[in-house]
Write an enzyme that holds these catalytic residues in place. Sequence first.
Site, PDB file in Angstrom:
ATOM      1  CB  THR A  38       3.298   4.237  -1.848  1.00  0.00           C
ATOM      2  OG1 THR A  38       3.624   4.381  -0.464  1.00  0.00           O
ATOM      3  CG2 THR A  38       2.664   5.525  -2.337  1.00  0.00           C
ATOM      4  CG  HIS A  43       6.676   1.690   7.261  1.00  0.00           C
ATOM      5  ND1 HIS A  43       6.750   2.808   8.080  1.00  0.00           N
ATOM      6  CD2 HIS A  43       6.482   2.168   5.997  1.00  0.00           C
ATOM      7  CE1 HIS A  43       6.618   3.902   7.356  1.00  0.00           C
ATOM      8  NE2 HIS A  43       6.455   3.551   6.094  1.00  0.00           N
ATOM      9  CG  HIS A  46       2.129   3.477   8.078  1.00  0.00           C
ATOM     10  ND1 HIS A  46       3.015   2.720   7.345  1.00  0.00           N
ATOM     11  CD2 HIS A  46       1.701   4.456   7.242  1.00  0.00           C
ATOM     12  CE1 HIS A  46       3.105   3.202   6.122  1.00  0.00           C
ATOM     13  NE2 HIS A  46       2.342   4.267   6.037  1.00  0.00           N
ATOM     14  CE  LYS A  80       7.120  11.576   1.616  1.00  0.00           C
ATOM     15  NZ  LYS A  80       6.037  12.188   2.374  1.00  0.00           N
ATOM     16  NE  ARG A  84       5.459   9.655  -2.389  1.00  0.00           N
ATOM     17  CZ  ARG A  84       4.649   9.377  -1.369  1.00  0.00           C
ATOM     18  NH1 ARG A  84       5.055   8.584  -0.417  1.00  0.00           N
ATOM     19  NH2 ARG A  84       3.453   9.891  -1.315  1.00  0.00           N
ATOM     20  CD  GLN A 173      -4.331  14.704   3.089  1.00  0.00           C
ATOM     21  OE1 GLN A 173      -3.323  14.392   2.462  1.00  0.00           O
ATOM     22  NE2 GLN A 173      -4.313  14.915   4.401  1.00  0.00           N
ATOM     23  CG  ASP A 194       3.966  14.649   7.762  1.00  0.00           C
ATOM     24  OD1 ASP A 194       3.071  14.273   8.552  1.00  0.00           O
ATOM     25  OD2 ASP A 194       4.484  13.890   6.916  1.00  0.00           O
ATOM     26  CE  LYS A 229      11.376   8.856   7.876  1.00  0.00           C
ATOM     27  NZ  LYS A 229      11.264   8.992   6.411  1.00  0.00           N
ATOM     28  CE  LYS A 232      12.823   4.854   6.118  1.00  0.00           C
ATOM     29  NZ  LYS A 232      12.450   4.132   4.904  1.00  0.00           N
ATOM     30  CB  THR A 233      17.041  -1.121  10.666  1.00  0.00           C
ATOM     31  OG1 THR A 233      16.591  -1.845   9.506  1.00  0.00           O
ATOM     32  CG2 THR A 233      15.925  -1.127  11.709  1.00  0.00           C
TER      33      THR A 233
END
Length: 427
Positions: A38, A43, A46, A80, A84, A173, A194, A229, A232-233
Site C-alpha cells: 500500500t 517501515h 515490517h 482495522k 482503506r 489470502q 493478527d 504502538k 510510530k513517532t
Amino acid sequence: MSFVEELRWRGMLQDIMPGTEDLLNKEKVAGYIGFDPTGDSLHVGHLTQIMTLIHFQNAGHKPVALVGGATGMIGDPSFKSAERNLLDEATLQHNVACLKKQLGKFLEFGEGENDAQMVNNYDWFKDFKFLDFIRDIGKMITVNYMMAKDSVKKRLEGDNGLSFTEFTYQLIQGYDFYYLWKHHNCKIQMGGSDQWGNIVTGSEMIRRQDQGTAYAITTQLIKKADGQKFGKTESGAVWLDPKKTSPYKYYQFWLNTSDDDAKNWIKIFTLKPQSEIEAIIANHDAAPHLRVVQKALAKDITIRTHSEEAYETAIKTSEFLFGNGSLEFLDNLDHEAVLDVFEGIPQFQIARTDLAAGINILDLLAVQTQVFPSKGEARKMLQGGGVSINREKATDIDASITINHLLNNKYIVAQRGKKNYYLIIAD
C-alpha cells in the site's frame, strides 16, 4: 539452534500450528510471508517479518516473500476500524517494485535451494474472472467459517461495518497459501499474530480441496514497554527508505529507545547471538548512562538497513548537533539530507552572486539573514567571541564571507553562542 528455537529465545514466537516444529526439524521447507504494497516503502513495523524470513533462511529453509499486488487492491481488514482507500494498478505496481528492491537488502535472492524467492499474487489473480473466482475459490470455505474469525466479528460489531470487498480478502489470502502450496511447495505461512485467521483459512483450503497438510507460525506484535504502538513517532512512521526517513533519523529512532525496549529489541531486530546480547546487556546494566544496548542496536540495524557509510554519517551528524564534531560530513549529503539534518533549525536564503562579491560578516548575520536582530548586537557578540562560521570562531567585524566559505558548495553554518545554529543556503 533450530528456526523455532531461535524465535523462542528472541521473544518473537506467538502461535505455532501442531506439527510445524517437527516438520522444520525433519526437512528443508519453503515458507512465505506476505507484504502489503500500500506504500512504496516498508517501515520498521515490517522488520519483525523481515527478521523472521532472515532466520528462516539462516536455518537452511527457503524463504518466499509474497508481495500482494492483488490483495493490495483490496486492503486487509484484519483488526482495522475502517476500510482503506483503494490504490490504482499503476501505483501498486510501482510500490511492488520498490518493496522488491528493499527486501533484496535483507535476504539472499537467487535460484538455489536455500535462496529467497519473490512472488506477486497479482500474477495468478490478474486473469481471474469474477464467476471463476466465486465458483472455484468461493466454494472452498463456508461463510460460517469466515464469519467466525475475530477480525471479521470486530468489524461487524463496529460502526463502519465490513464491505463485501474486504470480506473477500480472507478468501484471496487463503488462496495465496493454497496456490503457493500447490505450485511452489510452500508448506508454511508465517506472519504477525493478527494474521492467524487468514493463515489458517489457507491451511483449511489446502485440507478441503486437496486433502493436503499445511502449517503456520505467527510472531508477536511488537509494542513499546509503555504500551504505545511500535514504529510510530510524532512525525509518523519510521520508513526504511532513506528519502522518507533519513539514516540519521532512523539511527536516532533506535538510539532513543528506553532501556526495557532496547533489551527486547536487540534480540528481535539484530542477528547477534545470545551470548553476545547477554554480554551487551550486562555491560549496559553496569553503566546505564552509556546506553550500550541502544548504541549496539542502532548501529546494527542502521548498517543492515542502509550501509556502514550511512551509519558513519549518522554518527557524525549526532556529533555535530550534540557535540563538537566537524561539518565535513555535509559534503557527502544531498540537499534533502542536509535539510533533514537541520530540521527545526532556522534557515535563510542568500544569493550566490552576493557571495561572489563578498559579504561583510555583519551584513550577512543581521541584514541578509536574521541570525541577529541588528548589526550592533552582531558586532557585540562577534567581539566577545560568541559567533562561529562553519565551526570556526569569528571575531573580525570587517571579515568578508565569500563562496570559499560554502560547504558542499551551497551551505554556511552560523552559530550564535553554544547551542544556537543557523543554516544559510546560497542559491
